[in-house]
Each structure stands twice: as structure tokens, then as C-alpha cells.
Design an enzyme around this catalytic site. Structure first.
Site, mmCIF file in Angstrom:
data_model
loop_
_atom_site.group_PDB
_atom_site.id
_atom_site.type_symbol
_atom_site.label_atom_id
_atom_site.label_comp_id
_atom_site.label_asym_id
_atom_site.label_seq_id
_atom_site.Cartn_x
_atom_site.Cartn_y
_atom_site.Cartn_z
ATOM 1 C CE1 TYR A 140 1.096 -0.309 4.404
ATOM 2 C CE2 TYR A 140 0.014 1.820 4.410
ATOM 3 C CZ TYR A 140 0.842 0.899 5.014
ATOM 4 O OH TYR A 140 1.419 1.197 6.223
ATOM 5 N NE ARG A 166 -5.334 -19.908 4.059
ATOM 6 C CZ ARG A 166 -4.490 -20.739 4.676
ATOM 7 N NH1 ARG A 166 -4.509 -22.029 4.420
ATOM 8 N NH2 ARG A 166 -3.635 -20.286 5.567
ATOM 9 C CE LYS A 203 3.229 3.010 3.023
ATOM 10 N NZ LYS A 203 3.253 3.077 4.488
ATOM 11 C CD GLU A 237 10.123 1.466 10.625
ATOM 12 O OE1 GLU A 237 10.024 2.396 9.815
ATOM 13 O OE2 GLU A 237 10.091 0.263 10.288
ATOM 14 N NE ARG A 240 6.897 3.948 0.530
ATOM 15 C CZ ARG A 240 6.682 4.770 1.563
ATOM 16 N NH1 ARG A 240 7.611 4.939 2.478
ATOM 17 N NH2 ARG A 240 5.543 5.416 1.682
HETATM 18 N N1 PMP Z 1 7.849 3.536 8.992
HETATM 19 C C1 PMP Z 1 6.708 2.843 9.001
HETATM 20 C C2 PMP Z 1 6.679 1.523 9.681
HETATM 21 C C3 PMP Z 1 5.554 3.359 8.393
HETATM 22 O O1 PMP Z 1 4.401 2.658 8.406
HETATM 23 C C4 PMP Z 1 5.603 4.652 7.805
HETATM 24 C C5 PMP Z 1 4.365 5.264 7.204
HETATM 25 N N2 PMP Z 1 4.115 4.790 5.933
HETATM 26 C C6 PMP Z 1 6.827 5.346 7.809
HETATM 27 C C7 PMP Z 1 7.929 4.755 8.412
HETATM 28 C C8 PMP Z 1 6.965 6.688 7.173
HETATM 29 O O2 PMP Z 1 6.972 6.590 5.781
HETATM 30 P P1 PMP Z 1 6.424 7.764 4.856
HETATM 31 O O3 PMP Z 1 7.202 8.993 5.228
HETATM 32 O O4 PMP Z 1 6.744 7.322 3.489
HETATM 33 O O5 PMP Z 1 4.973 7.906 5.137
#
Ligand code: PMP
Length: 286
Positions: A33, A101, A150, A182, A52
Site C-alpha cells: 500500500y 487458498r 510496505k 522506527e 516506492r
Molecule cells: N515507517 C513505518 C513503519 C511506516 O508505516 C511509515 C508510514 N508509511 C513510515 C515509516 C513513514 O513513511 P512515509 O514517510 O513514506 O509515510
């Protein structure tokens, strides 16, 4: 007014947009996403999100169903029909529904499921939290090892948000091997003097689109940038701390595990970075 959403080529009222129970996004979290912010009816850092998205799809051996120009047209149409001034566009591509599945990926000719929808967030750039800062707690990072993709498997980040909520704070920072990876849905930073410190890119973190832009602007504004890991102790002793994400932009962090960071209120470095980020991104918005 009912919202219009996008599903596999069609613009539909949200109640009419239906996806198969066999969709691998639903059964296996087999999908990726992106979330793009909208300010004044325009898309923020759209090019970054396209790059991305292409990478996430390719890492999972999925075809990109659209060119960047087609993605842009879909985003713009949704923003227009839903009259979004400030808010976001959510985009999701899953591997689709081959039928039964199966752990193995289906053959390449299976059509992916493409979903996009908008969320209105009036006053998104004037979020009052930016004035007072947010509070975080730290929790162990037990996510999988490909956080650079992502994917829609967001259960642990959801648990992290719930842990924060139960602790009476705003968010959680993940810690692995004694250092911060993070935030649940954002990248994490500390500031020492004129220096901004944030974890280096690897498969341990998502490569934030906002992170890339903010680091570029920081260097242009003569700030020093150091890409390395830091501990919770170091963060608690820093002058300032903050997070970045496409929807929070640049957001000060004023408390970590109950300890005030700096003066316990947003500092001037983060305030300046937020201002530069919003100014520059509004100028470049499409
Ligand atoms: N880390 C994680 C785990 C996230 O889910 C996000 C949000 N998408 C970010 C960092 C920040 O990424 P972005 O600046 O591209 O939104």
C-alpha cells in the site's frame, strides 16, 4: 454525501465496492500500500510514492498494474469527485484471488486487486499536536525482517498503537538489539545541537518518503545529518526528538518512556524542519 472509491478500473459508491473472500490480501496479507497526503487539493510527494510502490511490488514479484501517469490520473479523479481539500489517498494492490487458498503464489496471469479511497482531514497541516508534541513509549520490535516492503500486514504496528493508547500516550517506538528501529507508522529522529540523527536505511525500517525529503531539506538548510541507530537512553538525553510520515509530516516528540526530551516541549529545529517541509512540498505538489 457518499464517498466514491476506486476498485479495479471502476469508480463506485463505497458500499458497492466488493472484494472476493479468496483475495490473497484478505487471506495472507499478500499486498502492498501507499498513503499520499493531499493539501489544498494537491498530492504531496506523489513521485516518491510511485517509486516506492514499484519497488514494493517488484520485491514481492508482482506486476505494477499501472504506469505512474495512470496512478496519477486515478488519484486526481478521486480527489476531485470527493472534493478533498486536505486529507489523503490510500492505495492498495493485492495479489488478487486465484480461487483456492494456497501458500504458493498463483501464476503471473492472475489480475491483482487494486483499491484506492480518500479520507478527508480538514486542517491536516494545522494539526494541534505539532504545537505541543507527542509522547511515546518503547516496545520490542518483533516484526518480520522485510520492513522495507510496505505490506498490508500491519497487526504488530496496530498492537503498538494500542499499547501506547493503554499507556496514555500517543505512539510507540520499536526497539531491537538495544536501539530504535522506527515508530509504528513513522521514522524516528533525535536532534543534538545542529545535528539530526536517524537510523540508516536497510531492510530493518521502511524507507520513508518523508524521511528522504526531510533529510534533503535539512542538508540544504546547513544542518548536519548522521544516519545511524540510537538507543532510548540517548533519545531521552537528546535536545529534541521527532517523527516523520506522509500524514504526520514532521511531528515533535516531547516525552519518551515518561522522560521529557529537552525542555519537554517542541524545539526550534523540529519546528523549522516542519515549516520547510510543508512549504517546499506544497510548492512541488501535483
Ligand atoms: N515507517 C513505518 C513503519 C511506516 O508505516 C511509515 C508510514 N508509511 C513510515 C515509516 C513513514 O513513511 P512515509 O514517510 O513514506 O509515510
Amino acid at each position: 454525501m457518499t464517498r466514491t472509491v476506486y476498485l479495479n478500473g471502476a469508480y463506485l459508491p463505497e458500499a458497492e465496492a466488493k472484494v472476493s473472500i479468496f483475495d490473497r490480501g484478505f487471506l495472507m496479507a499478500d499486498g502492498v500500500y501507499e498513503v499520499t497526503s493531499v493539501l489544498d487539493g494537491k498530492l504531496i510527494d506523489f513521485g516518491g510514492h510511485c517509486v516506492r510502490l514499484a519497488r514494493s511490488l517488484s520485491e514481492l514479484e508482482m506486476q505494477n498494474p499501472h504506469s505512474d501517469a495512470e496512478w496519477l490520473a486515478i488519484h486526481r479523479e478521486l480527489v476531485a469527485v470527493n472534493a478533498i481539500e486536505d486529507g489523503m489517498v490510500y492505495l492498495q494492490v493485492t495479489r488478487g484471488n486465484p480461487g483456492d487458498r494456497d501458500f504458493a503464489y498463483p501464476s503471473d496471469d492472475v489480475t491483482p486487486t487494486v483499491v484506492l479511497f480518500t479520507q478527508a482531514k480538514p486542517g491536516l497541516a494545522d494539526n494541534p499536536a505539532a504545537k505541543v508534541g507527542i509522547k511515546v513509549i518503547s516496545i520490542p520490535d518483533i516484526r518480520w525482517g522485510r520492513r522495507d516492503i510496505k505490506t498490508v500486514q500491519l497487526l504488530y504496528p496496530s498492537m503498538g498503537k494500542m499499547a501506547a493508547k493503554k499507556a496514555g500516550v500517543d505512539d510507540s517506538w520499536f526497539v531491537e538489539d538495544g536501539v530504535v528501529t522506527e515508530g509504528t507508522s513513522n521514522n524516528a529522529y533525535i536532534v543534538k545541537g545542529n545535528k539530526i540523527i536517524t537510523r540508516q536505511l536497510s531492510s530493518d525500517i521502511l524507507h520513508g518518503i518523508t524521511r528522504a525529503a526531510v533529510l534533503r531539506f535539512a542538508v540544504e538548510a546547513q544542518m548536519e545529518v548522521e544516519e545511524r541507530a540510537f538507543s532510548i537512553d540517548e533519545a531521552q538525553a537528546a535536545d529534541e526528538a521527532f517523527i516523520t510520515s506522509a500524514s504526520a509530516f514532521v511531528m515533535p516528540v516531547v516525552e519518551i518512556d515518561g522522560a521529557a526530551v529537552g525542555a519537554g516541549k517542541p524545539g526550534h529545529v523540529v519546528a523549522r524542519l516542519r515549516e520547510i517541509y510543508l512549504d517546499e512540498m506544497r510548492k512541488a505538489a501535483v
